[in-house]
Write an enzyme that holds these catalytic residues in place. Structure first.
Site, PDB file in Angstrom:
ATOM      1  N   THR A   1     -51.607   1.740 -66.195  1.00 29.85           N
ATOM      2  CA  THR A   1     -50.923   2.173 -66.762  1.00 29.85           C
ATOM      3  C   THR A   1     -51.307   2.301 -68.320  1.00 29.85           C
ATOM      4  O   THR A   1     -51.428   1.491 -69.052  1.00 29.85           O
ATOM      5  CB  THR A   1     -49.431   1.276 -67.330  1.00 29.85           C
TER       6      THR A   1
ATOM      7  N   GLN B   1     -50.784   7.356 -57.921  1.00 27.81           N
ATOM      8  CA  GLN B   1     -50.040   6.430 -57.148  1.00 27.81           C
ATOM      9  C   GLN B   1     -48.632   6.597 -57.370  1.00 27.81           C
ATOM     10  O   GLN B   1     -48.131   6.508 -58.652  1.00 27.81           O
ATOM     11  CB  GLN B   1     -50.842   4.905 -58.721  1.00 27.81           C
TER      12      GLN B   1
ATOM     13  N   HIS C   1     -48.244   2.121 -54.065  1.00 30.17           N
ATOM     14  CA  HIS C   1     -48.079   1.327 -54.502  1.00 30.17           C
ATOM     15  C   HIS C   1     -47.678   0.228 -53.727  1.00 30.17           C
ATOM     16  O   HIS C   1     -46.380  -0.179 -54.491  1.00 30.17           O
ATOM     17  CB  HIS C   1     -48.034   0.950 -55.973  1.00 30.17           C
TER      18      HIS C   1
ATOM     19  N   ASN D   1     -49.112  -6.186 -57.163  1.00 36.51           N
ATOM     20  CA  ASN D   1     -48.536  -6.337 -58.508  1.00 36.51           C
ATOM     21  C   ASN D   1     -46.920  -6.569 -58.220  1.00 36.51           C
ATOM     22  O   ASN D   1     -46.718  -6.759 -59.744  1.00 36.51           O
ATOM     23  CB  ASN D   1     -49.605  -5.536 -59.283  1.00 36.51           C
TER      24      ASN D   1
ATOM     25  N   TYR E   1     -44.499  -5.121 -57.425  1.00 37.44           N
ATOM     26  CA  TYR E   1     -43.054  -3.890 -57.413  1.00 37.44           C
ATOM     27  C   TYR E   1     -42.615  -3.925 -56.550  1.00 37.44           C
ATOM     28  O   TYR E   1     -42.881  -4.224 -55.274  1.00 37.44           O
ATOM     29  CB  TYR E   1     -44.063  -2.932 -58.240  1.00 37.44           C
TER      30      TYR E   1
ATOM     31  N   ARG F   1     -51.740   0.830 -51.359  1.00 36.36           N
ATOM     32  CA  ARG F   1     -52.653  -0.621 -52.587  1.00 36.36           C
ATOM     33  C   ARG F   1     -51.809  -1.315 -51.914  1.00 36.36           C
ATOM     34  O   ARG F   1     -50.923  -2.081 -52.657  1.00 36.36           O
ATOM     35  CB  ARG F   1     -52.509  -0.295 -53.670  1.00 36.36           C
TER      36      ARG F   1
ATOM     37  N   ASN G   1     -45.413 -10.900 -62.155  1.00 36.91           N
ATOM     38  CA  ASN G   1     -44.111 -10.562 -62.130  1.00 36.91           C
ATOM     39  C   ASN G   1     -43.169 -11.166 -60.990  1.00 36.91           C
ATOM     40  O   ASN G   1     -42.591 -10.605 -60.430  1.00 36.91           O
ATOM     41  CB  ASN G   1     -44.741  -8.689 -61.414  1.00 36.91           C
TER      42      ASN G   1
ATOM     43  N   GLY H   1     -61.659  -0.551 -62.514  1.00 33.46           N
ATOM     44  CA  GLY H   1     -60.622  -0.747 -63.666  1.00 33.46           C
ATOM     45  C   GLY H   1     -60.617  -0.428 -65.593  1.00 33.46           C
ATOM     46  O   GLY H   1     -61.643   0.469 -65.841  1.00 33.46           O
TER      47      GLY H   1
END
Length: 351
Positions: free
Chosen positions: A26, A98, A173, A176, A178, A225, A233, A308
């Site tokens: 991001t 993504q 996605h 992480n 979400y 992913r 999170n 990354g």
């Protein structure tokens, strides 16, 4: 002996010139949630990757967790992304979008006033950056059955929009913390219907999104992913091995392009389990350098390796890895938001 990292491979219907993947990162440089020519420059600079995975891109307005992240649900967004894909393809690169719905990791200030939605009405710990400053993450609205079906349809529509924008495919996605992860994790998903409770039920949403995306654009252009055991999170799963054993087994019944894995080391071999149960072509991500990447590729643990931060500061990272050249240091102050500084102005190696 040829270094495996620099040999071609194929993920589904997507041919890669090498096995170096640019991980999604991001950058919050899409004002109005529309991709810009500056973004086309940024991604075009990094087209030497075998595959670029874009930053998280929302399939709907209520999935816009962060300020100035891009979407793929309007004509203007499709047109903006077309400039990006053309820049990458002009340099011989491959790029997938993504698709990221942030679920409860959001705030109404960032969704245009739309409710924040999630599997259950359970707020995550933490704050969200908005135009009005940092604000606590709100208690989300629990999605109704009709709402769940609508979100699944939004993922499929975003997949179709991605193809219309010239992408080589999409990555769902599911990592992480979400929305997809929120359904998988029992601390975020407290539902008592067919979408919650058992590992089978909690995995249902991820699989439904995958199936809808495959139906929309073909499995050869769809990746997913996942990040088993990643607490990011405010995610917790006390039975993570059971959850992902079921999910990997179900993935093995489907034909799709690749499985992208990241996350902490656990007390079981996540890539090994994923490979054995799903049979998927794997991208592995997390703290890799050239030598560690070669070891895992040679051992057959993955087909490609994602990098990354190295790509953030080094537009020519594949060439630097090839030459074993020094890497530019990233400027963390310019990671999110801003202009070309810390985005498109990192120097490449001399020819």
């Amino acid at each position: 002996m040829t270094d495996i990292l620099f040999t071609p491979t194929t993920l589904g219907d997507i041919p890669l010139a090498n096995r170096i993947v640019m991980a999604p990162m991001t950058r919050s440089r899409a004002p109005g949630n529309v991709p810009t020519p500056l973004m086309a420059t940024y991604y075009g600079q990094r087209a030497g990757a075998g595959l670029i995975v874009t930053e998280g891109t929302s399939p709907s307005a209520d999935g816009l967790g962060y300020i100035t992240i891009p979407g793929l649900f309007s004509d203007a967004q499709v047109q903006g992304w077309r400039g990006v894909t053309e820049a990458v393809h002009a340099k011989g690169g491959r790029i997938v979008a993504q698709i990221m719905h942030t679920g409860r990791i959001s705030h109404p200030d960032n969704t245009g006033g739309l409710p924040v939605v999630a599997p259950s009405a359970v707020a995550a710990q933490g704050q969200m950056f908005t135009a009005g400053g940092m604000k606590p993450l709100p208690v989300p609205e629990a999605l109704t059955e009709a709402g769940i079906e609508r979100v699944i349809g939004d993922f499929a529509a975003a997949a179709r929009n991605a193809v219309a924008a010239g992408f080589d495919g999409i990555e769902i996605h599911g990592a992480n913390g979400y929305l997809v992860t929120q359904f998988l994790a029992p601390n975020a998903n407290r539902r008592e219907d067919r979408w919650g409770g058992s590992a089978e039920n909690r995995a249902r949403f991820a699989l439904a999104v995958l199936d809808a995306s495959i139906a929309a654009i073909g499995g050869g252009r769809v990746g997913i992913r996942l990040s088993p055991g990643n607490p990011f999170n405010d995610i917790a799963d006390p039975a993570v091995e059971e959850t992902y054993t079921h999910l990997f087994r179900e993935l093995g019944k489907r034909d799709f392009a690749y499985l992208h894995l990241l996350g902490p080391k656990l007390d079981f071999d996540v890539p090994g389990l994923a490979k054995r149960l799903s049979g998927a072509r794997l991208i592995l991500n997390g703290g890799y350098d050239r030598d560690r990447a070669e070891v895992d590729l040679a051992a057959g643990r993955a087909e490609a390796i994602a990098f990354g931060t190295g790509f953030l500061a080094n537009p020519d990272l594949p060439e630097r890895l090839r030459r074993r050249a020094p890497l530019n240091a990233p400027d963390s102050a310019t990671f999110y938001g801003g202009d070309a500084k810390g985005y498109t102005d990192y120097p490449a190696l001399a020819a």
